[in-house]
Design a protein around this motif. Structure first.
Motif, PDB file in Angstrom:
ATOM      1  N   ALA A  26      29.518  37.366  52.872  1.00 40.25           N
ATOM      2  CA  ALA A  26      29.615  38.708  52.530  1.00 40.25           C
ATOM      3  C   ALA A  26      29.858  39.561  53.684  1.00 40.25           C
ATOM      4  N   PRO A  27      31.215  40.335  53.765  1.00 40.22           N
ATOM      5  CA  PRO A  27      31.191  41.034  54.759  1.00 40.22           C
ATOM      6  C   PRO A  27      30.358  42.331  55.007  1.00 40.22           C
ATOM      7  N   SER A  28      30.362  43.072  55.943  1.00 39.24           N
ATOM      8  CA  SER A  28      29.338  44.347  56.134  1.00 39.24           C
ATOM      9  C   SER A  28      29.691  45.562  55.193  1.00 39.24           C
ATOM     10  N   LEU A  29      30.771  45.586  54.773  1.00 39.40           N
ATOM     11  CA  LEU A  29      31.293  46.428  53.940  1.00 39.40           C
ATOM     12  C   LEU A  29      32.549  46.213  53.098  1.00 39.40           C
ATOM     13  N   THR A  30      32.331  46.491  51.918  1.00 44.42           N
ATOM     14  CA  THR A  30      33.639  46.206  50.846  1.00 44.42           C
ATOM     15  C   THR A  30      33.435  47.149  49.891  1.00 44.42           C
ATOM     16  N   ILE A  31      34.476  46.831  48.702  1.00 46.28           N
ATOM     17  CA  ILE A  31      34.830  48.001  47.700  1.00 46.28           C
ATOM     18  C   ILE A  31      34.180  47.496  46.563  1.00 46.28           C
ATOM     19  N   LEU A  32      33.797  48.443  45.916  1.00 46.61           N
ATOM     20  CA  LEU A  32      33.538  48.125  44.267  1.00 46.61           C
ATOM     21  C   LEU A  32      34.487  47.988  43.341  1.00 46.61           C
ATOM     22  N   ALA A  33      34.825  46.865  42.967  1.00 49.85           N
ATOM     23  CA  ALA A  33      35.821  46.656  42.050  1.00 49.85           C
ATOM     24  C   ALA A  33      35.356  47.143  40.642  1.00 49.85           C
ATOM     25  N   GLU A  34      36.206  47.620  39.948  1.00 53.00           N
ATOM     26  CA  GLU A  34      35.813  48.077  38.537  1.00 53.00           C
ATOM     27  C   GLU A  34      36.924  47.705  37.655  1.00 53.00           C
ATOM     28  N   PRO A  35      37.071  46.633  37.238  1.00 53.66           N
ATOM     29  CA  PRO A  35      38.066  46.103  36.334  1.00 53.66           C
ATOM     30  C   PRO A  35      37.714  46.810  34.794  1.00 53.66           C
ATOM     31  N   PRO A  36      38.835  47.596  34.367  1.00 52.84           N
ATOM     32  CA  PRO A  36      38.666  48.227  33.003  1.00 52.84           C
ATOM     33  C   PRO A  36      39.277  47.519  31.957  1.00 52.84           C
ATOM     34  N   VAL A  37      38.670  48.022  30.594  1.00 51.76           N
ATOM     35  CA  VAL A  37      39.338  47.542  29.286  1.00 51.76           C
ATOM     36  C   VAL A  37      39.693  48.471  28.313  1.00 51.76           C
ATOM     37  N   ALA A  38      40.754  48.277  27.621  1.00 51.50           N
ATOM     38  CA  ALA A  38      41.274  49.291  26.795  1.00 51.50           C
ATOM     39  C   ALA A  38      41.984  48.782  25.625  1.00 51.50           C
ATOM     40  N   VAL A  39      41.658  49.304  24.605  1.00 52.54           N
ATOM     41  CA  VAL A  39      42.467  49.021  23.128  1.00 52.54           C
ATOM     42  C   VAL A  39      43.796  49.465  23.509  1.00 52.54           C
ATOM     43  N   ILE A  40      44.713  48.644  23.182  1.00 49.14           N
ATOM     44  CA  ILE A  40      46.222  49.231  22.956  1.00 49.14           C
ATOM     45  C   ILE A  40      46.398  49.772  21.430  1.00 49.14           C
TER      46      ILE A  40
END
Lengths: 336, 468
Positions: A236-250
């Protein structure tokens, strides 16, 4: 003109009979990104059971996987996905903007900006960590081979890139030039640029290439589960990004196919206790407290920043870094 | 890794065979480690090269999949986008016919060669769901005409919307594609159904192709007429058809080729142009297999109200055997210039049988030879025998006020027999003989229908057809 009226009545009658004659067997297509295969196999089975119990209807969910950007392009070009579950919001924005298949404010329709689970970017190294990799700085050292996919085609890769950039910015007091130098050095150490996150995992874990894989936390945990803790370990690096994979109805596709109701329910079910449990079980960080607490031990504690905090959101990040002629193109050219 | 093992073995042997072992051991260990490191580096480089080549191959395959697709074959020439959303197909039909009349009472000018149809066919798809068809015709005797020109929106197979010029959904044989008909000319019932018309139609296939429907509103046509490019009259015609093939998916060949249905139309019409076509003559009327007019309305007669048609129809195909039948009633309100009116019910029916001598399957869409014509290999294509009987009866009330009983027949009966030779999927040679007998007519007169109905019509047809 009586003939015209007769036609309208007849048309309505035929249309009604056509629609009412369709059997209650619903098929959904979930267009997703690379590493979600296992998550949605698990989730689809659970949702099908739930929907059968609730409505008596049989729902079959087909999955399509690939690099997130590529998948979005496919939907724009006509792939009839009822729902998309992609790696990043920008790709769904592109569908809304270019194909007008869903409204521009799609992210407001579900909780947490339509992101039912999160993940982050970590390092996967070979057992014993022979190159002694502890943080981002170790990835730019000479002789370290880094495996990461191509940000032009992979959503996960864009998260990777931005995580590295965010770290470099913080380390260099928000000096963009030094961040550019840092990320350029990092990509000089990438000998293979896969088109998707799953491909990069294959390159690292199955083909035995490279010293470190930079990628999704869920993908790293899955690799350890599949190949064994005696083969790899997570750093685990000291700092990283919060990834927020999204979802949606087409919306337009689902309306056309008559699946709008079940498509909405499908995504809402991701937020249910059952859905959150499945997300945690498949190494995604659940949003719900109960599931998050249950699976907290499998996720390392890391300082996380969001894309909004450091890059001003996906639209800006995309324009600056990943558009044609953007910073990544320059980095890639000089890394060649 | 074999190289590494050999290196280790060699190093071990070297170490044991040298007397001053302690001194040399350190150097050897360093050498081995160095060698090991180099081998590992080479191994990584090799793996990277292989993986990059693998990825390049994948990328090339993906690119090939995304490349436009072009094909040339027995189904014509087509090119389209890799995702199938855009495509254009180029096809064509060429029919070079001959008609030879026997014992025709000296009618002049009815024998000869003719280019019956010469049609380039342009079809395609845009944005996945929109299909189009454009068919001009440079053959026939009416000059260049646009036969079909329409846009079809496929919402789903069950629900499609078509707009433009296309065949009105009534007659079974008329709806059969021109290159696929059993004989050069369609049978007498086709005299009583509308041909191509301009309008809008809702249509689709239901229950996995077991049923199809079509319902539309059109400008409206007289019997056997073809539409002009515009019609600004208020009177319109509604036409529809339901056709079922209920056992199509039963898996039992003996019943899965059974199909039946009904077509019909309803409208109002009030001009001379709304009466039948003038094919084979100068006044509106009906014509024979040889395209000669045997019935004509008097010049003073016009359409003056309701026009409806109904046509029960069916077909059956089992192996090389085929059967097609239809019945049509066409009821037209007519009026003379003295304002005498009548609703005339003209009727017709036909039954056509076929047998593929070479054993291939017969179908509504023609015959595909199992082995194409290739004399050097002893292959001759497919041969099909065809036979037909048809009858058309004019409403008795048509005579004498609306039609001249001295010149026009009140009924026609035609039998036909022929041999079709399918050289391959694209080339067909046909020959057939047709005899039509008439009841009534045959009186004095120098033109059709009098000279046509004076004796039975005996005509020999030939055709060489290219269709792709």
């Amino acid at each position: 003109m009586n003939s015209t009226k007769s036609l309208m009545v007849f048309t309505a009658a035929v249309a009604f009979s056509v629609f009412s004659s369709l059997a209650k067997e619903v098929k959904l297509l979930n267009v997703s990104y690379d590493p979600t295969r296992e998550l949605y196999q698990d989730f689809n089975a659970a949702f099908a059971r739930y929907w059968k119990e609730k409505t008596g209807d049989t729902v079959t969910i087909q999955q399509s996987h690939g690099g997130s950007g590529k998948q979005a392009r496919s939907v724009i070009d006509g792939l009839e996905g009822d729902v998309v579950t992609l790696a990043l919001a920008y790709d769904i924005d592109a569908i809304a903007e270019k194909a007008k298949l869903l409204p521009a404010d799609w992210q407001k329709r579900l909780p947490n900006n339509s992101s039912p689970y999160t993940s982050t970017i970590v390092f996967l190294v070979r057992k014993g960590n022979p190159k002694g990799i502890k943080d981002w700085d170790d990835l730019v050292k000479p002789g370290v081979a880094v495996i990461a996919p191509n940000p032009k085609t992979s959503g996960g890769a864009r998260w990777n890139y931005l995580a590295a950039w965010g770290y470099a910015l913080k380390k260099n007091n928000n000096d963009e030039t030094r961040a550019l130098e840092f990320v350029t050095r990092l990509y000089k150490n990438v000998p293979v640029l896969d088109s998707g996150a799953r491909g990069a995992t294959t390159t690292f874990s199955q083909r035995g290439i490279g010293d470190v894989l930079v990628g999704w936390e869920n993908e790293a945990l899955l690799s350890i589960k599949e190949f064994g803790a005696d083969k790899f370990e997570i750093v685990a690096p000291s700092l990283t990004i919060l990834a927020e994979p999204p979802v949606a109805v087409i919306d337009k596709v689902a309306k056309k196919r008559g699946t709008i109701e079940v498509a909405k329910a499908y995504l809402e079910y991701l937020y249910s206790d059952d859905g959150q449990e499945i997300a945690g079980r498949n190494f995604y960080r659940p949003r719900a407290e109960k599931a998050a607490a249950k699976y907290a031990r499998q996720f390392p504690r890391i300082d996380l920043f969001t894309i909004d905090e450091v890059f001003g959101g996906w639209q800006k990040a995309q324009r600056v870094h990943f558009s044609e002629g953007g910073l990544f193109d320059k980095i890639y050219q000089s890394a060649k | 890794m074999k190289l590494f093992q050999w290196a280790v073995a060699a190093a071990v042997i070297l170490t044991q065979s040298v007397p001053d072992a302690p001194l040399l051991a350190d150097e050897t260990t360093d050498s081995i480690n160095s060698l090991k490191q180099k081998i590992e580096q080479l191994d990584q480089k090799l793996r990277i090269l292989e993986r990059n080549r693998e990825l390049e191959k994948e990328a090339a395959e993906t690119k090939a999949k995304e490349a436009p697709k072009i094909s040339v074959g027995e189904k014509g020439f087509s090119f389209g986008s890799s995702d199938g959303n855009f495509a254009i197909n180029l096809k064509g039909v060429l029919q070079a016919d001959s008609r030879t009349f026997f014992k025709d009472g000296g009618i002049k000018g009815n024998d000869g060669f003719l280019l019956r149809r010469a049609r380039p066919i342009i079809s395609g798809t845009v944005f996945g769901d929109f299909d189009f068809l454009f068919v001009p015709d440079f053959g026939g005797t009416s000059g260049t005409v646009i036969q079909d020109a329409y846009l079809n929106y496929r919402y789903k197979p069950e629900l499609q919307f078509q707009f433009g010029k296309f065949k009105s959904p009534v007659g079974l044989e008329l709806l059969q594609s021109d290159p696929d008909t059993s004989f050069n000319e369609r049978a007498l019932p086709t005299d009583l159904v509308p041909n191509r018309d301009i309008g809008a139609e809702l249509h689709g296939d239901l229950f996995d192709g077991r049923a199809s429907y079509a319902a539309g509103i059109f400008n409206g046509l007289g019997d056997a007429r073809n539409s002009n490019n515009a019609d600004f009259e208020d009177d319109k015609e509604f036409a529809g058809r339901l056709f079922l093939q209920p056992l199509k998916k039963s898996g039992a060949p003996v019943v899965q080729g059974l199909a039946f249905g009904v077509g019909g139309s309803y409208g109002n019409s009030s001009t001379a142009n709304a009466l039948p076509a003038t094919t084979g003559g100068t006044a509106p009327g009906y014509f024979t297999d040889g395209q000669q007019q045997f019935f004509a309305y008097r010049n003073s007669v016009v359409a003056s109200g309701k026009h409806w048609r109904i046509s029960p129809q069916g077909s059956y195909y089992y192996g090389p055997f085929g059967l097609l039948g239809e019945y049509v009633i066409s009821s037209q309100q007519v009026q003379t210039n003295t304002l005498t009116t009548a609703a005339l019910d003209n009727t017709a029916w036909q039954i056509t049988g076929s047998w593929v001598l070479t054993g291939e399957d017969a179908s509504y869409k023609g015959v595909v030879p199992a082995k194409r014509f290739d004399p050097s290999s002893g292959h001759w294509g497919a041969f099909q025998l065809v036979a037909r009987y048809a009858h058309l009866a004019i409403d008795r009330d048509a005579f004498p006020q609306f039609a001249d009983p001295a010149t026009s027949a009140n009924s026609a009966s035609a039998w036909s027999a022929g041999l079709n030779w399918y050289l391959n999927r694209n080339v067909l040679v046909k020959t057939s003989f047709s005899r039509t007998t008439f009841s009534g007519g045959g009186g004095a007169g120098v033109g059709a229908p009098a000279i046509v109905t004076r004796q039975p019509e005996n005509v020999l047809f030939t055709r060489v057809q290219l269709a792709f």
